[in-house]
Design an enzyme around this catalytic site. Structure first.
Site, PDB file in Angstrom:
ATOM      1  N   CYS A  34       0.847  -1.025  -0.024  1.00  0.00           N
ATOM      2  CA  CYS A  34      -0.036   0.152   0.068  1.00  0.00           C
ATOM      3  C   CYS A  34       0.878   1.318   0.117  1.00  0.00           C
ATOM      4  CB  CYS A  34      -1.090  -0.020   1.277  1.00  0.00           C
ATOM      5  SG  CYS A  34      -2.034   1.359   1.291  1.00  0.00           S
ATOM      6  N   PRO A  35       0.931   1.986  -0.797  1.00  0.00           N
ATOM      7  CA  PRO A  35      -0.211   2.400  -2.059  1.00  0.00           C
ATOM      8  C   PRO A  35      -0.182   1.462  -3.254  1.00  0.00           C
ATOM      9  CG  PRO A  35       1.080   4.088  -2.248  1.00  0.00           C
ATOM     10  CD  PRO A  35       1.344   3.273  -0.871  1.00  0.00           C
TER      11      PRO A  35
END
Lengths: 377, 86
Positions: free
Chosen positions: B14-15
Site C-alpha cells: 500500500c499504496p
C-alpha cells in the site's frame, strides 16, 4: 554530539521522546544535546479530523501543547527551518538562527493540495485540515439529498480515509432519515477499490450490499462546479450533488525549495531511513519517498526504529536494526464497526470482518494517542 | 532534458506499484521515463491498462527472478471522454 529533529508531528515527537529516554544519561551528562524545531507550538491528532467532520468531536479535543508532550531534556523551539545545508551540517530557521548538528532527522510531513486540480478545492469537501473538517460538517449537515461522489487524489495521506469517509457518510445520512434520498458513487485511481487488495475485495461486497456504485481507474482531472461534473484523466465523467474529495498531497514546500526531493518527498533507504548519499541525515513519516502508506502508524514505527538506531550510533557507533515496513491502520466501517490492516514489507495484510469491539478500541486509541506521542505506547 | 526515474515498489502493498506510478507521472515532465520494480504480478496487467487509458507510452515489460520491470514514458495525455460505468 548534537541531534536535531525537524518537525513536531507524530514522527518527530515519538522519535524525540524515544531518543530522550534511550539517551537519558548522556543528556544529563551533557554529552548529547537533543533539539526539536517545529512550525507550531501545538500538536494536532490528525486522525481526529474525521470525527470533527462527522460532528462527533470538537476541534479543541485534537490539540495539546507540543512542549508538554516532550521529555525533559529536549530543547524545543517554535522556529521552522527555511534552509537545509546538509553538506555543512546545519540549518537556518525563520527567525534567522543557525542550528548545527551531528545527526539530523527530518519529519516535516505532508500537505493536501486540492488547488492543483482545477475546480476541486472550491467545489468539494475533505477532512484533511481543521478548516476543511468544519466545512465538511456544515455541508453534510445541510445536505438534504442527491448523489454523493467520492473521488481520490494521488498520493494521499491515510489510505483508509476513502473507505472510512464513504461508510461513515453512508451511516450518517441513513441515521438522518435520508437513506432513500442519497446515493453514493465511489471512484478510485487504480484498478480496484483499494490499494490493499483484500480491503478492496471486502469493500466491493459491502458496497454491493449498500447499493454504492463504483468506478476504478478514475484519476481526477478537473471539476466543473457549474455543471457539477468531475472529469477523470481516463476520459470519464461523474455527475455529483456533493463531491467528497480525498485530495492529492505533496511534501512540505521547504523540502521542495531546498531541492531535497521531487514533490517534497525525500529519497531515503527503505530500511535505514537514511537520506540517499548521506550517513548522518535521516527522514521519516510522510516526508520520505518510500512507497508505503503515508500514515501516522508508518511514522510511529519508523520513529521507533530510527530512535533505536540513532541511540546505537551514539552508544556503539553503528545502527542496529532495520525498519521492516510495518504499518497498522484502523478502518472505520461505519458509525459503530471497524477493522484493521497490519502489514510490512514481507507480509501482506489480512483484514478481518469489522466488529464493534475494534471500533471501540479505535475510539480508545483516539485518547491513547497522547501516550503514543510521548513514546510510551 | 528527459529523465529516467526508478520506483522500487518491491514488497510494498500500500499504496502499491500503480498508485506510486500515478504519483510519479504527475511530477514528471513530458518525455520522462519511469521504471517500476514490482513483485506484484498484477502490476504487469494493471499498469499497461492504465497507461493505455490515459495515453502514455509503454516502453517495456519484463520479469526477472520474480521482479517485474515495467518502463513507461510520459506523453501528452490523449484520453478521450467516455461515459461513466458502474
Amino acid at each position: 554530539m548534537k541531534i536535531l529533529i525537524v518537525g513536531g508531528g507524530m514522527g518527530g515527537t515519538i522519535l524525540a521522546n524515544n531518543l530522550a529516554r534511550r539517551l537519558c544519561s548522556e543528556l544529563k551528562a551533557n554529552k548529547v544535546r537533543l533539539t526539536m524545531l517545529s512550525a507550531s507550538d501545538k500538536h494536532m491528532y490528525q486522525p481526529g479530523l474525521l470525527y470533527v467532520a462527522l460532528g462527533r468531536a470538537a476541534t479543541d479535543e485534537l490539540y495539546r501543547e507540543q512542549a508538554g508532550l516532550l521529555e525533559p531534556g529536549i530543547e524545543f523551539h517554535v522556529d521552522p527551518v527555511e534552509e537545509f545545508h546538509l553538506d555543512k551540517n546545519h540549518v537556518k530557521t525563520k527567525s534567522g538562527r543557525t542550528f548545527s548538528y551531528d545527526l539530523i532527522a527530518i519529519a516535516t510531513g505532508s500537505r493536501p493540495v486540492p488547488e492543483e486540480i482545477p475546480g476541486l478545492a472550491e467545489n468539494s469537501i475533505n477532512v484533511y485540515t481543521e478548516e476543511a473538517a468544519l466545512k465538511f460538517w456544515k455541508t453534510i449537515s445541510a445536505f438534504r439529498g442527491g448523489r454523493v461522489v467520492v473521488t481520490v487524489g494521488v498520493p494521499h495521506k491515510c489510505p483508509m480515509i476513502p473507505p472510512e469517509v464513504t461508510f461513515c457518510l453512508y451511516d450518517f445520512f441513513r441515521d438522518r432519515g435520508l437513506a432513500d434520498k442519497v446515493s453514493f458513487h465511489y471512484t478510485y485511481p487504480i484498478g480496484r477499490l483499494h490499494s490493499l487488495e483484500p480491503v478492496g475485495k471486502w469493500m466491493q461486497g459491502e458496497f454491493d450490499k449498500r447499493g454504492i456504485t463504483y468506478e476504478t481507474l478514475f484519476n481526477i482531472k478537473k471539476v466543473d462546479g457549474a455543471k457539477k461534473v468531475v472529469q477523470s484523466e481516463e476520459g470519464s465523467e461523474a455527475n455529483y450533488d456533493l463531491l467528497v474529495a480525498v485530495p492529492g498531497h505533496r511534501g512540505m514546500e521547504v523540502i521542495e525549495k531546498n531541492n531535497l526531493g521531487k514533490g517534497g518527498w525525500i529519497p531515503v533507504d527503505r530500511n535505514r531511513l537514511s537520506i540517499e548519499g548521506r550517513q548522518n541525515a535521516f527522514a521519516l513519516g510522510d516526508t520520505t519517498n518510500i512507497p508505503i502508506s503515508k500514515a501516522g502508524s508508518t511514522a510511529h514505527f519508523e520513529a521507533e526504529a530510527l530512535a533505536e538506531n540513532l541511540a546505537a550510533i551514539i552508544k556503539i557507533g553503528s545502527p542496529v536494526r532495520d525498519y521492516d515496513g510495518k504499518v497498522f491502520c484502523f478502518i472505520e466501517a461505519g458509525k459503530d464497526k471497524a477493522t484493521y490492516a497490519m502489514f510490512n514489507y514481507n507480509n501482506p495484510p489480512d483484514p478481518k470482518p469489522p466488529t464493534k469491539s475494534v471500533h471501540w478500541f479505535k475510539m480508545a486509541y483516539n485518547q491513547l494517542y497522547w501516550a503514543s506521542a510521548r513514546g510510551l505506547l | 532534458m528527459a529523465e529516467r526515474q526508478v520506483i522500487d515498489a518491491r514488497g510494498t502493498f500500500c499504496p502499491g506499484p500503480l498508485m506510486e506510478l500515478i504519483a510519479a507521472v504527475k511530477l514528471a515532465s513530458i518525455g520522462d521515463e519511469i521504471e517500476v520494480l514490482s513483485t506484484d504480478a498484477g502490476s504487469a496487467a494493471d499498469i499497461p491498462e492504465w497507461i493505455q487509458k490515459v495515453g502514455h507510452e509503454m516502453v517495456s515489460t519484463s520479469s526477472e527472478s520474480g521482479v517485474w520491470h515495467i518502463v513507461i514514458r510520459k506523453t501528452e495525455s490523449r484520453a478521450k471522454p467516455r461515459g461513466e460505468k458502474t
